[in-house]
Design an enzyme around this catalytic site. Sequence first.
Site, PDB file in Angstrom:
ATOM      1  N   CYS A  69       0.833  -1.207   0.000  1.00 15.10           N
ATOM      2  CA  CYS A  69       0.000   0.000   0.000  1.00 15.10           C
ATOM      3  C   CYS A  69       0.869   1.260   0.000  1.00 15.10           C
ATOM      4  CB  CYS A  69      -0.922  -0.027   1.221  1.00 15.10           C
ATOM      5  SG  CYS A  69      -1.822   1.513   1.505  1.00 15.10           S
ATOM      6  N   CYS A  72      -0.061   3.980   2.555  1.00 18.93           N
ATOM      7  CA  CYS A  72       0.290   3.572   3.915  1.00 18.93           C
ATOM      8  C   CYS A  72       1.707   4.016   4.264  1.00 18.93           C
ATOM      9  CB  CYS A  72       0.177   2.055   4.067  1.00 18.93           C
ATOM     10  SG  CYS A  72      -1.488   1.392   3.855  1.00 18.93           S
TER      11      CYS A  72
END
Length: 309
Positions: A69, A72
Amino acid sequence: MHGAIDLGARQAATRKQQERRAQGGGAPAGAGGAAGQYVVDVTDQTFNTEVVERSQSVPVLVDFWAEWCGPCKQLGPILEKLAAEAAGKWVLAKVDIDANPQLAAYMQQMGVRGIPFVAAVVAGQLLPFLNGAAPEPQVRQAIDQLFEALRKEGILPEAPEGEQAAGDAGPAANPAHAEAEAALQRGDLPAAKAAFERLLADNPRDGQAKQGLALVELSMRVGSLDAESVLQEAADKPGDVQAQISASDVEMVSGRIEEAFDRLLAAVRGSAGDDRDAARKHLLSLFELLPPDDPRVGKARRGLQSALF
């Protein structure tokens, strides 16, 4: 801040698993390298201990992330930096959803479909907080607003009493304390109230003055009340919030503290609008009569959080 989820059921369901888990089995460090005193990696097995139980004494922000991700990796380091700056006022728990399928499934049950996702856990209650990455100033502001809102609702206790800047005069050095105590002893409640108010104007964190003022105000409210009549009216009018507020004062004066707290919690749950706010504010005022670490206050704060969210 809406959609609070009580984690008690999950905690009970996995307690046996916690007792059997091996010591030290933390997850690999996530985006930004989770490490340090205020950042902890959490697994399916350690979530209850590291998050749910810990949240009884300090708020926990839970960062759901994954190695693949990209956003993230932007949000994770920001959260870790802010956790370090907070220095224990809150703790960051990081959950790698690829390595922890139970928590990943739990996140989906909350209706969350994408990461990064951040939840706030306070006193065993989970509040969906952030969904998606954001610049550091925006994240910082959101966290400040979250905790300010929780304090305003009475869910978070204020900072520990007795934290005074160097050179601040303590209770013994401030003559207003002696003046307030003398007024109390001679039964002059207006003078005692004025003295405690002056003390709090000089030092809003003065716990002794807060408690003294709360006691004086309670005494002034119940001075002209007939206890039996007040309690009977509250029993006859369960939906009348003002009647419940007066009855809670009578119960506090008679030492029935938990009954007073429970009465106001019921009023919060059973009312709306101005009535609900009046019951909430009165409950917060009664908290001032006891030390902040009194277990009855802690229990009532958790009950208030559940009632509000």
